[in-house]
Structures are given as C-alpha cells and as structure tokens.
Design a protein around this motif. Structure first.
Motif, mmCIF file in Angstrom:
data_model
loop_
_atom_site.group_PDB
_atom_site.id
_atom_site.type_symbol
_atom_site.label_atom_id
_atom_site.label_comp_id
_atom_site.label_asym_id
_atom_site.label_seq_id
_atom_site.Cartn_x
_atom_site.Cartn_y
_atom_site.Cartn_z
ATOM 1 N N SER A 50 126.073 -22.966 10.788
ATOM 2 C CA SER A 50 124.806 -23.667 10.639
ATOM 3 C C SER A 50 123.681 -23.011 11.433
ATOM 4 C CB SER A 50 124.971 -25.130 11.046
ATOM 5 O OG SER A 50 125.758 -25.233 12.227
ATOM 6 N N ASN A 51 123.976 -21.849 12.025
ATOM 7 C CA ASN A 51 122.933 -21.068 12.681
ATOM 8 C C ASN A 51 122.245 -21.843 13.805
ATOM 9 O OD1 ASN A 51 121.727 -18.592 12.911
ATOM 10 N ND2 ASN A 51 119.977 -19.154 11.636
ATOM 11 N N ASP A 52 122.983 -22.759 14.442
ATOM 12 C CA ASP A 52 122.393 -23.595 15.495
ATOM 13 C C ASP A 52 123.143 -23.436 16.815
ATOM 14 O OD1 ASP A 52 124.747 -24.768 14.799
ATOM 15 O OD2 ASP A 52 123.947 -26.782 14.492
ATOM 16 N N LEU A 100 126.636 -22.886 -0.483
ATOM 17 C CA LEU A 100 126.208 -23.754 0.621
ATOM 18 C C LEU A 100 125.437 -22.899 1.621
ATOM 19 C CD1 LEU A 100 126.401 -26.278 2.524
ATOM 20 C CD2 LEU A 100 128.644 -25.392 3.229
ATOM 21 N N THR A 101 124.284 -23.390 2.054
ATOM 22 C CA THR A 101 123.583 -22.714 3.149
ATOM 23 C C THR A 101 122.715 -23.722 3.898
ATOM 24 O OG1 THR A 101 122.388 -20.702 3.770
ATOM 25 C CG2 THR A 101 121.458 -21.970 1.957
ATOM 26 N N PHE A 102 122.533 -23.490 5.178
ATOM 27 C CA PHE A 102 121.711 -24.371 6.001
ATOM 28 C C PHE A 102 120.283 -23.845 6.073
ATOM 29 C CE2 PHE A 102 125.830 -25.832 7.026
ATOM 30 C CZ PHE A 102 125.683 -27.134 7.476
ATOM 31 N N HIS A 103 119.357 -24.792 6.270
ATOM 32 C CA HIS A 103 117.959 -24.417 6.438
ATOM 33 C C HIS A 103 117.848 -23.370 7.554
ATOM 34 C CE1 HIS A 103 113.674 -24.736 7.372
ATOM 35 N NE2 HIS A 103 113.515 -25.250 6.161
ATOM 36 N N PRO A 110 116.625 -30.705 9.368
ATOM 37 C CA PRO A 110 118.021 -31.172 9.247
ATOM 38 C C PRO A 110 118.621 -31.003 7.848
ATOM 39 C CG PRO A 110 116.541 -33.035 9.088
ATOM 40 C CD PRO A 110 115.658 -31.826 9.272
ATOM 41 N N HIS A 111 118.119 -30.064 7.061
ATOM 42 C CA HIS A 111 118.551 -29.948 5.664
ATOM 43 C C HIS A 111 119.524 -28.790 5.436
ATOM 44 C CE1 HIS A 111 114.413 -31.889 4.967
ATOM 45 N NE2 HIS A 111 115.340 -32.824 4.862
ATOM 46 N N PHE A 112 120.342 -28.971 4.417
ATOM 47 C CA PHE A 112 121.154 -27.862 3.899
ATOM 48 C C PHE A 112 121.121 -27.925 2.387
ATOM 49 C CE2 PHE A 112 124.001 -31.430 4.427
ATOM 50 C CZ PHE A 112 124.861 -31.381 3.340
ATOM 51 N N PHE A 113 121.609 -26.859 1.756
ATOM 52 C CA PHE A 113 121.426 -26.695 0.314
ATOM 53 C C PHE A 113 122.765 -26.366 -0.340
ATOM 54 C CE2 PHE A 113 117.638 -25.922 2.655
ATOM 55 C CZ PHE A 113 116.653 -26.583 1.939
#
Ligand SMILES: [Ca+2]
Ligand SMILES: [Ca+2]
Ligand SMILES: [Ca+2]
Length: 574
Positions: A50-52, A100-103, A110-113
C-alpha cells in the motif's frame, strides 16, 4: 594531501570499482515460499503493497477476495480486507478480480482501485470490465468499505477472455489501466474509438463533467476530432496482462500475451501503436509474410520469445525492473516469467543495444504475476484454484572474487608474464578482531593476466580481509580496514596495481607491478636464514621443488639470490 586522506580516497575509489563490476554469467536462482505458515490461497492474481510503509501486503483472488497480512516469512494470520465475490463474474480462468492498486498518496488519500469482470444479467451485453474505487475504513486500516464502490470505467466485453487487468499509478500520479481485446479477433485494438485493446491514462483526482475521473490534457489523443477515446495512452494490444513503471530509467514495461507464436515485452510510450492484430511480436499476423502496416507506424516489442510447443498456453508475465537490495546481480534488469512454462527470466536493456535475456530458473508452477513488496523485492505468484502460493526469488550462487596477484619469483619483467601459472589459496577473514577465517578457495593464477576466479560457497555479502597464500611467498593480506564484497555480483581485487592493496604495503614493486614477496619456503611468516638454508641444501635439484622460486625447473643460485634479497620480511596483518 596527508597520507591518511590519500588512503581514504584510494579506499573510496576501490569500493567504486568493486561495485561497478557486474556478474552476468550465473543462473543460480531459486524460489522459496514467502509465507509458509499461511493457508493456501485460492486463485491469487496479484499481490501489492500500500506504499504507506506499514509493510503490509494485499493479495487479490480471482474470485473477489482481497487478503491483508504482514510481509513477514513467519506471518501465520491473514484478514479479509475486502470481499467482492458477489460482484465479480468468475466462470472462466480470465474472469474475476484481475487488478488492484492503492492511491499514490495512500493513506492520506484512503482509496484503492480494482479491475474486475462482472456479469450484468438481463442486459443485452452480459459481461463487462469495471474499474472502480473503494475506500478503506477510517476505523480499521485492515478493512475496506464494501459499500464505498465508485465506478470509474465500465466497458462491455464481446467474450470472456483477454481482459487485461493491471492497474498502476505512473510517476506522473495518473492511473494507467490495461484493457485487452476481449477475445473477439482484435480488430478493436486498432480502433481508437473504443477502449478495448488499449492502455488508458486517467486522472482520478478530479472529475470531468459526467465522469468520475478527468482526462489529462497531455494525453496523446486529447485534441482529436475523429471520435477517438481521449483516455487512450497507447494501443494495439491483445492481452496486456501486466505492466510496471521503472522510475530510474523512466520506462513503462508491458507484457502483451501472444496468440499462436510469440510473447512480447514492450516499452510503452504515449500515443504509440503496438501492432495487434496486424502483428504478433516482430512478425506479421495472421499471415506471417504479409503485414497490413500501411500508415500504421507500428512500434515493435523490445523482446519476444516463441511458443516452442503450440499446445501450451504460453503467457508472458511482465514483472518490474529490479530495484531491491537482496539480488544485486539483477539490479536494473526487468524480471519476467511465463505462465505455462514456469520459468523466471531477466532482461537487460540499455535502450540502444539489443536486450539480453537470461533464464534465472525453471519451475513447474503456473506463474500469474511477478509483483514486489515495499522494499522492491519480488514476490512470485503461483496461480492455483486450491493451492495458490507466493514465492521469494533467492540467489544460491557463491560469493565470487576475481583476484589478481603476481608471484615475485615467477615474474619476468621483460615479458611481463610469470614463468608459469601457479596455485594460490585465498582466505576470507572477518574484518573485525579476531579476524576469524570465514572461507577459503584455491585456484590457479594465470601466468599472462595474473588472474583467477575464487568462489566462496559459505560466505555472504559483507566486509572482509582477504589473505593470499602461495607455497613460497610471504602470506599477504588485503588493504587495511577490509573490503566490502557482494554476493551475486562479480567482485574483483587486484594486488598488482597499488601498494595500498597489501596490508602494511607488504608487497614488492618490480617494474610497475606489485608482487607477492618470494622466499618464505617453510611458510612460518618470516624470510630468514632457515629459508636460505633450505635453498642451499637443495641446490641442483630438478623438477618440482618448493625452493625453485623462479619456476625454471632447477634450484640454483638465482633462487638463492631471491631469498637473500628478501631476508627480514615478515607478514603484515591486522
Ligand atoms: Ca505488439
Ligand atoms: Ca620462513
Ligand atoms: Ca630456479
């Protein structure tokens, strides 16, 4: 410049040289199960982070479940992050939750796709691709809100396969979406009024009127008046299943799954036409001799590979350019795989010369994705309806060092060669006290290039001293402070070009070459009267002898002269 500054500068230069030498002849990679304590996954299609910086992983299943778990080899529990099993259509192997990918600014945003196939029962067109946005629960970061779905793009499908699937944000923070040709022959891929067979590029941070996204004004067909879809970034794809961005090189790599003959890897650029359904790889399609290329200006792939067995469902699985730390031999190379062949390969490409591919390993598993964790270390996805797994790519080869040394007694200054090639043993020592021996390797130093390769099978990347032993030279240690050697790269160490390379500069300059000092015949660490006596007592002996210092096959006064010159030399070591 004072002496210690000089030494420091030389050390820095030395490390740069070691890092620049790249080893590309090994094929010693293997797969290791990444999360052996987790239960099997059912139909995994991709695994993302999630790159966080939370070091969590999110594994999407074709049937609509996304699991979240810690990126740890000991993890034993996973949670359901989202289950859209009731939304996705999954009656075939290419239908379901595919991407699937995160913003890019998660979790501030707080979104993902997700990218999935659904079935609108009752409508004239039943099967569709949907790309939509979900929101993570504000109270539970390991859970998404099922009811938060916002549809971005819906595309009707002519059939059930070739849906593309990959979603990813580019370095420009735009969302890139891969759509396949929908399995209806592929004419749609050349038709810019339609979205299938394309890579789309959209801005999800703002909305154009009537859309849940906006179209970036720098998209290649933004200003067209021919009815072309302005979301299109590139076109002419059959089934662009996986793509990735490599920031250092600025390249977007994409694998386009082939029809009968060729799998391709492409560098995708704005506005370009990648050939399908007029070309497959570098070749005309469907007729292999005649191409309908008029006015199309096709962009060819960087690399293709052929279907050797036409009964196999070949499918290229494009991974990403390796930018992690654990596999230095792969840095800068694209990692890719094949679904039906089960092999993992690397592709080295400088943008100018033809690419070089290398098979890293071969397996019997169906590889459906090659993703990365937040450290850019690869995760290889084994697709299975009952026993899906994730694997790490590991390197099993030795720590390899090419060492250059010259043996003084054997060195002929006039010919700049040694009289013969001779055996030396190189020891790896821990660089800190008490400098324990970690490993050793024996090899024959070439009489012309003064070099040999030493493979250390019990050594990891680290800081070492190396020590060279030869049958009648003073044992010689490497530069003060130790040397960083990297497993997976070809390391080099040259004792001949600088006195600083030998600890305490205990090495002898002859001409412009530094040589290991000859004469320690009894190998007790000092050249003295005992060594001289050993030569004297064997004068006239022919054939192999420890006292034949110049290697000419006879012990004579020349050998004695070498010992006499060097009397008083001792080992210099940390
Ligand atoms: Ca192509
Ligand atoms: Ca001695
Ligand atoms: Ca001799």
């Amino acid at each position: 410049m004072i002496n210690s500054q000089k030494i420091l500068l030389k050390l820095i230069l030395l490390k740069v040289i070691l890092l620049l030498s790249n080893h590309n002849s090994h094929s010693q990679y293997y797969l290791e199960e990444a999360f052996p304590n987790l239960p099997p996954f059912l139909t995994p299609t991709t695994i993302v982070h999630s790159n966080d910086n939370t070091n969590r992983l999110f594994a999407a299943q074709l049937k609509g479940v996304i699991y979240v778990f810690d990126n740890s080899s000991s993890v034993s529990t996973r949670k359901v992050f989202l289950n859209i099993g009731t939304k996705v259509q999954n009656t075939g192997a290419q239908e379901g939750l595919l991407g699937l990918t995160f913003h890019y600014d998660f979790p501030n945003n707080p979104h993902f796709f997700v990218h999935y196939v659904f079935d609108s029962i009752g409508s004239p067109v039943r099967k569709w691709i949907r790309v939509s946005r979900f929101t993570v629960s504000p109270s539970n970061p390991d859970s998404a809100l099922f009811s938060s779905e916002k549809t971005l793009i819906k595309v009707p499908l002519p059939d059930r396969n070739h849906n593309g699937g990959q979603l990813a944000f580019g370095p420009d923070n735009k969302l890139y979406i891969a759509l396949g040709d929908g399995y209806a022959g592929g004419d749609v891929s050349q038709d810019k009024t339609q979205l299938l067979g394309k890579i789309l590029r959209i801005d999800i941070d703002s909305n154009d009127t009537g859309l849940n996204y906006s179209i970036p004004p720098d998209n290649p067909f933004f200003t067209n008046t021919s009815g072309w879809r302005k979301e299109i970034y590139a076109y002419g794809f059959r089934n662009p299943w996986k793509f990735s961005f490599d920031q250092p090189s600025g390249r977007m790599w994409l694998g386009d799954v082939g029809q009968f003959r060729y799998e391709e890897l492409n560098v995708v650029e704005s506005g370009k036409n990648y050939g399908w359904n007029k070309m497959e790889g570098f070749h005309c399609y469907p007729d292999t001799m005649v191409c309908d290329t008029a006015g199309r200006n096709f962009t060819l792939p960087v690399h293709e590979y052929i279907h050797l067995d036409i009964t196999q469902p070949y499918a290229v699985i494009c991974g990403s350019v390796y930018r992690g730390n654990k596999l230095p031999g792969l840095t800068g190379k694209l990692i890719f795989a094949d679904f039906s062949q089960g092999n993992v390969q690397s592709l080295e490409y400088d943008g100018v010369n033809p690419p070089v591919s290398e098979v890293l390993l071969d397996t019997t598993i169906n590889i459906t994705s090659v993703d990365v964790d937040q450290y850019n270390e690869p995760l290889i996805v084994k697709y299975s309806g009952s026993d899906g797994r994730f694997f790490r790519l590991r390197y099993s080869g030795p720590l390899t060092i090419d060492v250059n040394v010259i043996i003084e007694g054997l060195y002929n200054l006039n010919t700049n060669t040694m009289n013969l090639s001779d055996t030396v043993t190189v020891y790896l020592h821990d660089a800190s006290s008490p400098y324990a021996i970690i490993d050793s390797a024996t090899s024959v130093i070439d009489s012309v290039n003064f070099k040999s390769r030493f493979n250390f099978y019990n050594s990891q990347t680290g800081l070492y001293y190396i020590k060279v032993k030869h049958k009648n030279t003073i044992e010689t240690w490497s530069v003060e402070g130790g040397i960083q050697f990297t497993r997976g790269l070809l390391n080099t160490y040259d004792f001949t070009d600088d006195e600083i390379k030998a600890f305490g500069s205990r090495i002898k300059l002859i001409g412009d070459k530094y040589c290991l000092i000859s004469g320690d015949i009894n190998q007790d660490g000092v050249i003295n009267a005992i060594d001289r006596a050993a030569v004297v007592s064997s004068l006239g002996m022919t054939g192999f002898s420890y006292t034949d210092l110049d290697g000419n096959g006879i012990v004579d006064t020349l050998d004695r002269k070498i010992v006499l010159e060097n009397i008083g030399n001792t080992i210099s070591a940390p």
